[in-house]
Design an enzyme around this catalytic site. Structure first.
Site, PDB file in Angstrom:
ATOM      1  N   LYS A   1       0.787  -1.140   0.163  1.00  0.00           N
ATOM      2  CA  LYS A   1      -0.054  -0.102  -0.033  1.00  0.00           C
ATOM      3  C   LYS A   1       0.895   1.356   0.050  1.00  0.00           C
ATOM      4  CE  LYS A   1      -0.363   0.037   4.892  1.00  0.00           C
ATOM      5  NZ  LYS A   1      -1.428   0.149   6.158  1.00  0.00           N
TER       6      LYS A   1
ATOM      7  N   TYR B   1      14.818  30.840   8.988  1.00  0.00           N
ATOM      8  CA  TYR B   1      13.594  31.544   9.441  1.00  0.00           C
ATOM      9  C   TYR B   1      13.539  31.600  10.713  1.00  0.00           C
ATOM     10  CZ  TYR B   1      11.446  31.531   4.822  1.00  0.00           C
ATOM     11  OH  TYR B   1      11.370  31.641   3.319  1.00  0.00           O
TER      12      TYR B   1
END
Length: 395
Positions: free
Chosen positions: A44, A265
Protein backbone atom coordinates in the site's frame (compact mmCIF):
# COMPACT_ATOMS: atom_id res chain seq x y z
CA UNK A 1 24.14 -3.52 -1.38
CA UNK A 2 26.35 -0.78 -2.78
CA UNK A 3 24.66 1.29 -5.52
CA UNK A 4 26.10 0.94 -8.98
CA UNK A 5 28.63 3.54 -10.23
CA UNK A 6 25.95 4.94 -12.52
CA UNK A 7 23.58 5.34 -9.58
CA UNK A 8 26.27 7.05 -7.50
CA UNK A 9 27.11 9.41 -10.37
CA UNK A 10 23.46 10.32 -10.89
CA UNK A 11 22.94 10.78 -7.17
CA UNK A 12 25.74 13.34 -7.08
CA UNK A 13 23.94 15.94 -9.16
CA UNK A 14 20.49 16.30 -7.57
CA UNK A 15 18.66 15.11 -4.45
CA UNK A 16 18.23 11.39 -5.06
CA UNK A 17 16.47 8.49 -3.42
CA UNK A 18 18.10 5.10 -4.03
CA UNK A 19 15.81 2.10 -3.47
CA UNK A 20 17.64 -1.17 -2.84
CA UNK A 21 15.29 -4.02 -3.72
CA UNK A 22 17.76 -6.67 -2.57
CA UNK A 23 17.07 -5.38 0.94
CA UNK A 24 13.35 -6.00 0.40
CA UNK A 25 13.99 -9.58 -0.74
CA UNK A 26 16.25 -10.23 2.24
CA UNK A 27 13.71 -8.75 4.66
CA UNK A 28 10.93 -10.98 3.33
CA UNK A 29 13.14 -14.03 3.80
CA UNK A 30 14.03 -12.98 7.34
CA UNK A 31 10.42 -12.41 8.33
CA UNK A 32 9.21 -15.50 6.48
CA UNK A 33 11.61 -17.64 8.50
CA UNK A 34 9.76 -16.59 11.67
CA UNK A 35 6.45 -18.17 10.63
CA UNK A 36 5.12 -21.32 9.04
CA UNK A 37 2.32 -19.42 7.33
CA UNK A 38 2.19 -17.57 4.04
CA UNK A 39 3.57 -14.06 3.70
CA UNK A 40 1.34 -11.41 2.20
CA UNK A 41 3.39 -8.45 0.95
CA UNK A 42 1.50 -5.27 1.81
CA UNK A 43 2.46 -2.77 -0.89
CA UNK A 44 0.00 0.00 0.00
CA UNK A 45 0.92 3.68 -0.34
CA UNK A 46 3.33 3.00 -3.21
CA UNK A 47 4.94 0.28 -1.09
CA UNK A 48 5.60 2.72 1.77
CA UNK A 49 7.05 5.21 -0.71
CA UNK A 50 9.52 2.72 -2.20
CA UNK A 51 7.76 1.96 -5.51
CA UNK A 52 4.95 -0.57 -5.78
CA UNK A 53 6.11 -2.62 -8.77
CA UNK A 54 9.76 -2.89 -7.71
CA UNK A 55 8.87 -3.85 -4.14
CA UNK A 56 6.21 -6.30 -5.31
CA UNK A 57 8.74 -8.10 -7.54
CA UNK A 58 11.35 -8.14 -4.79
CA UNK A 59 8.80 -9.49 -2.30
CA UNK A 60 7.91 -12.39 -4.56
CA UNK A 61 11.62 -13.14 -4.94
CA UNK A 62 11.83 -13.35 -1.14
CA UNK A 63 8.97 -15.80 -0.81
CA UNK A 64 5.82 -13.70 -0.52
CA UNK A 65 2.86 -15.39 -2.21
CA UNK A 66 0.27 -12.62 -2.52
CA UNK A 67 -0.32 -8.90 -2.01
CA UNK A 68 -2.29 -6.63 0.27
CA UNK A 69 -3.33 -3.03 -0.43
CA UNK A 70 -5.78 -0.56 0.97
CA UNK A 71 -7.76 0.62 -2.06
CA UNK A 72 -9.13 -1.07 -5.13
CA UNK A 73 -7.21 1.46 -7.23
CA UNK A 74 -3.96 0.11 -5.81
CA UNK A 75 -5.08 -3.44 -6.51
CA UNK A 76 -6.03 -2.63 -10.09
CA UNK A 77 -2.66 -0.98 -10.60
CA UNK A 78 -1.00 -4.25 -9.61
CA UNK A 79 -3.15 -6.13 -12.10
CA UNK A 80 -2.29 -3.59 -14.80
CA UNK A 81 1.41 -4.15 -14.05
CA UNK A 82 0.94 -7.85 -14.81
CA UNK A 83 0.75 -9.41 -11.36
CA UNK A 84 -1.61 -12.39 -11.23
CA UNK A 85 -1.07 -13.32 -7.58
CA UNK A 86 -3.90 -13.04 -5.09
CA UNK A 87 -4.58 -9.47 -3.94
CA UNK A 88 -6.61 -8.34 -0.95
CA UNK A 89 -7.96 -4.78 -0.63
CA UNK A 90 -9.28 -3.83 2.80
CA UNK A 91 -10.26 -0.19 2.94
CA UNK A 92 -13.02 0.76 0.52
CA UNK A 93 -16.12 2.96 0.67
CA UNK A 94 -19.56 1.49 0.21
CA UNK A 95 -19.76 2.77 -3.35
CA UNK A 96 -16.44 1.26 -4.45
CA UNK A 97 -16.41 -0.54 -7.79
CA UNK A 98 -16.79 -4.03 -6.38
CA UNK A 99 -17.83 -5.30 -9.82
CA UNK A 100 -14.35 -4.39 -11.08
CA UNK A 101 -12.87 -6.20 -8.12
CA UNK A 102 -14.82 -9.33 -9.01
CA UNK A 103 -13.88 -9.05 -12.68
CA UNK A 104 -10.17 -8.85 -11.84
CA UNK A 105 -10.16 -11.47 -9.10
CA UNK A 106 -9.42 -8.99 -6.33
CA UNK A 107 -10.46 -10.07 -2.85
CA UNK A 108 -11.98 -7.48 -0.53
CA UNK A 109 -12.39 -7.08 3.20
CA UNK A 110 -15.90 -6.81 4.62
CA UNK A 111 -15.85 -4.84 7.90
CA UNK A 112 -19.57 -4.80 8.60
CA UNK A 113 -23.11 -5.44 7.46
CA UNK A 114 -23.31 -2.34 5.26
CA UNK A 115 -20.26 -3.46 3.28
CA UNK A 116 -21.64 -6.97 3.06
CA UNK A 117 -24.77 -5.61 1.42
CA UNK A 118 -22.60 -3.65 -1.03
CA UNK A 119 -20.45 -6.60 -2.07
CA UNK A 120 -23.49 -8.85 -2.50
CA UNK A 121 -24.34 -6.70 -5.52
CA UNK A 122 -21.12 -7.83 -7.26
CA UNK A 123 -21.58 -11.62 -7.46
CA UNK A 124 -18.48 -13.75 -7.43
CA UNK A 125 -16.38 -11.77 -4.97
CA UNK A 126 -14.05 -13.54 -2.58
CA UNK A 127 -14.19 -11.77 0.77
CA UNK A 128 -12.35 -11.67 4.08
CA UNK A 129 -14.56 -10.85 7.05
CA UNK A 130 -12.83 -8.27 9.19
CA UNK A 131 -13.14 -8.29 12.98
CA UNK A 132 -12.21 -5.37 15.22
CA UNK A 133 -9.74 -7.00 17.60
CA UNK A 134 -9.23 -4.04 19.89
CA UNK A 135 -8.54 -0.85 17.92
CA UNK A 136 -12.05 0.60 17.41
CA UNK A 137 -10.89 1.33 13.90
CA UNK A 138 -11.78 -0.88 10.94
CA UNK A 139 -13.58 -4.17 11.32
CA UNK A 140 -16.87 -5.30 12.77
CA UNK A 141 -17.47 -4.87 16.47
CA UNK A 142 -18.06 -8.01 18.52
CA UNK A 143 -21.71 -6.96 18.79
CA UNK A 144 -22.05 -7.01 14.99
CA UNK A 145 -19.85 -10.03 14.32
CA UNK A 146 -22.43 -12.77 14.83
CA UNK A 147 -24.89 -11.09 12.47
CA UNK A 148 -22.12 -10.46 9.94
CA UNK A 149 -21.08 -14.10 9.93
CA UNK A 150 -24.68 -15.28 9.69
CA UNK A 151 -25.51 -12.98 6.79
CA UNK A 152 -22.24 -13.80 5.02
CA UNK A 153 -23.02 -17.49 5.28
CA UNK A 154 -26.46 -16.88 3.77
CA UNK A 155 -24.91 -14.91 0.90
CA UNK A 156 -22.38 -17.66 0.35
CA UNK A 157 -25.11 -20.31 0.30
CA UNK A 158 -26.95 -18.24 -2.30
CA UNK A 159 -23.85 -18.25 -4.50
CA UNK A 160 -23.31 -14.48 -4.24
CA UNK A 161 -19.85 -14.55 -2.69
CA UNK A 162 -17.23 -16.78 -1.09
CA UNK A 163 -15.90 -16.17 2.40
CA UNK A 164 -12.23 -17.11 2.05
CA UNK A 165 -10.73 -15.31 5.03
CA UNK A 166 -11.10 -13.81 8.49
CA UNK A 167 -8.76 -10.98 9.48
CA UNK A 168 -7.94 -8.74 12.41
CA UNK A 169 -5.15 -6.45 13.60
CA UNK A 170 -3.35 -6.18 16.95
CA UNK A 171 -3.24 -2.75 18.60
CA UNK A 172 0.11 -2.95 20.42
CA UNK A 173 2.19 -5.48 18.51
CA UNK A 174 5.18 -3.14 18.70
CA UNK A 175 5.20 -3.83 22.45
CA UNK A 176 5.51 -7.61 22.84
CA UNK A 177 3.70 -8.82 25.93
CA UNK A 178 1.29 -5.91 26.10
CA UNK A 179 -2.05 -7.12 27.57
CA UNK A 180 -3.98 -5.54 24.69
CA UNK A 181 -2.40 -8.11 22.40
CA UNK A 182 -3.57 -10.95 24.64
CA UNK A 183 -7.09 -9.53 24.43
CA UNK A 184 -6.81 -9.13 20.66
CA UNK A 185 -5.71 -12.73 20.17
CA UNK A 186 -8.54 -13.95 22.38
CA UNK A 187 -11.13 -11.92 20.47
CA UNK A 188 -9.78 -13.21 17.16
CA UNK A 189 -10.00 -16.82 18.38
CA UNK A 190 -13.59 -16.17 19.44
CA UNK A 191 -14.33 -14.63 16.03
CA UNK A 192 -12.93 -17.64 14.20
CA UNK A 193 -14.92 -20.04 16.36
CA UNK A 194 -18.08 -18.01 15.84
CA UNK A 195 -17.60 -18.05 12.07
CA UNK A 196 -17.06 -21.80 12.16
CA UNK A 197 -20.10 -22.40 14.35
CA UNK A 198 -22.22 -20.48 11.84
CA UNK A 199 -21.08 -22.67 8.96
CA UNK A 200 -18.23 -20.66 7.45
CA UNK A 201 -15.00 -22.41 6.49
CA UNK A 202 -12.51 -19.66 5.52
CA UNK A 203 -9.09 -21.05 4.63
CA UNK A 204 -7.22 -17.82 5.44
CA UNK A 205 -6.89 -16.57 9.01
CA UNK A 206 -4.59 -13.56 9.46
CA UNK A 207 -3.99 -11.37 12.47
CA UNK A 208 -0.25 -10.61 12.57
CA UNK A 209 1.53 -7.81 10.75
CA UNK A 210 5.31 -7.31 10.81
CA UNK A 211 5.89 -6.74 14.51
CA UNK A 212 3.63 -9.58 15.64
CA UNK A 213 5.09 -11.96 13.07
CA UNK A 214 8.56 -11.33 14.45
CA UNK A 215 7.76 -11.21 18.15
CA UNK A 216 4.47 -13.01 18.88
CA UNK A 217 4.17 -16.59 17.60
CA UNK A 218 0.80 -16.93 19.31
CA UNK A 219 -0.63 -14.47 16.79
CA UNK A 220 0.45 -16.51 13.77
CA UNK A 221 -2.26 -18.16 11.75
CA UNK A 222 -2.29 -19.28 8.14
CA UNK A 223 -0.77 -16.01 6.93
CA UNK A 224 1.00 -12.83 8.04
CA UNK A 225 0.65 -9.39 6.45
CA UNK A 226 4.06 -7.78 6.05
CA UNK A 227 4.15 -4.10 5.13
CA UNK A 228 6.71 -1.93 6.91
CA UNK A 229 8.95 -4.96 7.37
CA UNK A 230 9.36 -5.24 3.61
CA UNK A 231 11.35 -2.02 3.61
CA UNK A 232 13.29 -2.64 6.80
CA UNK A 233 11.07 -1.26 9.57
CA UNK A 234 10.51 -3.43 12.66
CA UNK A 235 8.69 -1.62 15.43
CA UNK A 236 9.20 -4.58 17.77
CA UNK A 237 13.00 -4.18 17.50
CA UNK A 238 13.45 -7.94 17.56
CA UNK A 239 14.97 -8.60 14.13
CA UNK A 240 17.81 -7.32 11.98
CA UNK A 241 15.99 -5.95 8.96
CA UNK A 242 17.73 -3.81 6.35
CA UNK A 243 16.44 -0.34 5.42
CA UNK A 244 15.88 -0.15 1.68
CA UNK A 245 16.26 3.62 1.16
CA UNK A 246 19.23 5.96 0.89
CA UNK A 247 18.60 9.68 0.46
CA UNK A 248 21.45 11.87 -0.80
CA UNK A 249 21.80 15.50 -1.86
CA UNK A 250 24.77 17.58 -3.02
CA UNK A 251 25.98 20.71 -1.32
CA UNK A 252 24.80 23.42 -3.71
CA UNK A 253 26.51 26.24 -1.83
CA UNK A 254 29.14 26.56 0.89
CA UNK A 255 29.76 29.84 2.71
CA UNK A 256 31.87 31.12 5.59
CA UNK A 257 30.05 32.91 8.38
CA UNK A 258 31.23 34.70 11.50
CA UNK A 259 30.40 33.75 15.06
CA UNK A 260 26.95 35.03 16.00
CA UNK A 261 25.51 34.78 12.50
CA UNK A 262 21.80 33.87 12.63
CA UNK A 263 20.56 31.22 10.25
CA UNK A 264 17.20 30.60 8.55
CA UNK A 265 13.64 31.60 9.31
CA UNK A 266 13.10 32.92 12.80
CA UNK A 267 16.86 32.95 13.49
CA UNK A 268 16.44 29.80 15.55
CA UNK A 269 20.19 29.09 15.44
CA UNK A 270 23.21 31.34 15.82
CA UNK A 271 26.72 30.24 14.94
CA UNK A 272 28.69 29.77 18.19
CA UNK A 273 31.97 30.28 16.30
CA UNK A 274 33.30 31.13 12.88
CA UNK A 275 32.19 28.26 10.68
CA UNK A 276 31.22 27.11 7.21
CA UNK A 277 27.62 26.38 6.25
CA UNK A 278 26.49 24.02 3.52
CA UNK A 279 23.17 24.36 1.70
CA UNK A 280 21.17 21.28 0.62
CA UNK A 281 18.44 21.82 -1.96
CA UNK A 282 15.75 19.85 -0.21
CA UNK A 283 13.34 20.57 2.60
CA UNK A 284 9.93 19.79 3.97
CA UNK A 285 8.39 19.77 0.47
CA UNK A 286 10.64 16.78 -0.15
CA UNK A 287 9.67 15.06 3.09
CA UNK A 288 12.23 16.29 5.59
CA UNK A 289 10.27 16.94 8.80
CA UNK A 290 10.46 20.54 9.98
CA UNK A 291 10.41 19.37 13.60
CA UNK A 292 13.89 17.88 13.04
CA UNK A 293 15.32 21.39 12.64
CA UNK A 294 18.35 21.96 14.91
CA UNK A 295 18.22 18.28 15.86
CA UNK A 296 19.01 16.20 12.80
CA UNK A 297 22.37 15.28 11.28
CA UNK A 298 23.63 14.28 7.84
CA UNK A 299 26.84 12.60 6.72
CA UNK A 300 29.25 14.78 4.71
CA UNK A 301 32.87 13.92 4.04
CA UNK A 302 32.78 10.88 6.30
CA UNK A 303 31.55 12.85 9.31
CA UNK A 304 28.15 13.62 10.72
CA UNK A 305 27.28 17.30 10.51
CA UNK A 306 24.38 18.97 12.34
CA UNK A 307 21.36 20.48 10.61
CA UNK A 308 21.14 24.09 11.78
CA UNK A 309 18.36 26.62 11.47
CA UNK A 310 14.86 25.73 10.45
CA UNK A 311 14.33 23.25 7.66
CA UNK A 312 12.42 25.24 5.06
CA UNK A 313 10.32 24.16 2.09
CA UNK A 314 13.25 23.77 -0.31
CA UNK A 315 16.42 24.17 1.74
CA UNK A 316 18.30 22.66 4.64
CA UNK A 317 21.46 24.16 6.17
CA UNK A 318 24.29 22.05 7.59
CA UNK A 319 27.10 23.24 9.86
CA UNK A 320 30.29 21.99 8.19
CA UNK A 321 32.65 23.30 10.86
CA UNK A 322 35.71 25.53 10.73
CA UNK A 323 38.15 23.16 9.04
CA UNK A 324 39.50 24.16 5.66
CA UNK A 325 41.93 22.42 3.36
CA UNK A 326 41.84 19.73 0.67
CA UNK A 327 39.52 17.43 2.67
CA UNK A 328 37.02 20.08 3.74
CA UNK A 329 33.52 19.70 2.26
CA UNK A 330 32.98 21.84 -0.82
CA UNK A 331 30.20 22.67 -3.22
CA UNK A 332 29.17 19.57 -5.11
CA UNK A 333 30.14 17.14 -2.34
CA UNK A 334 27.46 14.62 -1.50
CA UNK A 335 25.56 14.57 1.77
CA UNK A 336 23.84 11.36 2.85
CA UNK A 337 20.68 12.40 4.63
CA UNK A 338 19.79 8.88 5.69
CA UNK A 339 20.47 5.29 4.69
CA UNK A 340 21.06 1.85 6.19
CA UNK A 341 23.76 3.25 8.49
CA UNK A 342 26.59 1.18 7.05
CA UNK A 343 28.92 4.15 6.59
CA UNK A 344 27.87 5.96 9.73
CA UNK A 345 25.09 7.93 8.08
CA UNK A 346 21.87 8.58 9.98
CA UNK A 347 18.97 6.19 9.46
CA UNK A 348 15.32 6.94 8.83
CA UNK A 349 14.73 5.70 12.38
CA UNK A 350 17.00 8.44 13.71
CA UNK A 351 15.19 11.06 11.64
CA UNK A 352 11.94 9.75 13.06
CA UNK A 353 13.33 10.22 16.55
CA UNK A 354 14.44 13.77 15.79
CA UNK A 355 10.98 14.51 14.41
CA UNK A 356 9.15 12.73 17.26
CA UNK A 357 7.35 10.43 14.85
CA UNK A 358 7.78 6.94 13.40
CA UNK A 359 9.80 5.67 10.45
CA UNK A 360 6.65 4.96 8.46
CA UNK A 361 5.89 8.68 8.29
CA UNK A 362 9.43 9.54 7.20
CA UNK A 363 9.57 7.10 4.29
CA UNK A 364 6.01 7.55 3.07
CA UNK A 365 6.30 11.34 3.19
CA UNK A 366 9.17 11.66 0.71
CA UNK A 367 8.14 14.00 -2.07
CA UNK A 368 7.84 13.55 -5.83
CA UNK A 369 10.64 16.02 -6.65
CA UNK A 370 13.28 13.53 -5.50
CA UNK A 371 15.03 11.68 -8.30
CA UNK A 372 14.52 7.95 -7.75
CA UNK A 373 16.90 5.15 -8.68
CA UNK A 374 16.09 1.48 -8.13
CA UNK A 375 19.06 -0.87 -7.72
CA UNK A 376 19.17 -4.65 -7.45
CA UNK A 377 15.83 -5.00 -9.18
CA UNK A 378 14.80 -8.64 -9.81
CA UNK A 379 14.23 -9.82 -13.38
CA UNK A 380 11.20 -8.31 -15.07
CA UNK A 381 7.85 -9.91 -14.40
CA UNK A 382 7.47 -12.65 -17.05
CA UNK A 383 4.90 -12.36 -19.77
CA UNK A 384 1.57 -13.31 -18.32
CA UNK A 385 -1.69 -14.42 -19.93
CA UNK A 386 -4.61 -12.08 -20.42
CA UNK A 387 -6.20 -11.51 -17.03
CA UNK A 388 -9.58 -13.07 -16.44
CA UNK A 389 -11.02 -14.42 -13.21
CA UNK A 390 -10.15 -17.94 -14.35
CA UNK A 391 -6.49 -17.17 -15.11
CA UNK A 392 -5.74 -15.23 -11.94
CA UNK A 393 -3.64 -17.27 -9.50
CA UNK A 394 -6.22 -18.16 -6.86
CA UNK A 395 -5.71 -21.16 -4.66
Amino acid sequence: MTPSPAAVEAAGSIPTLVIDTTAVTANVRTIGSATDGEVMAVVKADAFGHGTVAVAKASLAGGATRFGVTTLAEALDLRAAGFTERILSWLNPLDADFAAAAAHGIEVAVPGLAHLAAVRAAPGLRVHLQLDTGMARDGASPEEWVALCREARAAEAAGLLSVVGVMGHLPCADRPGHPANDAGRARFAWGLQTAHDLGLRPADHHLAATAATLSDPLSHHTMSRIGAGLVGIDESHTARLRPALTLTAPLVQVREVAAGTSVGYGHSWQAPRDTRLGLLALGYADGLPRLASNRAEVLVGGRRRPVVGRISMDMTIVDLGEADGPDAPREGDLATVFGPGDAGEPTAAEWAGWAETLEHEIVTGLGPRLHRITVGEPPATPNRPTLTPKTIGIR
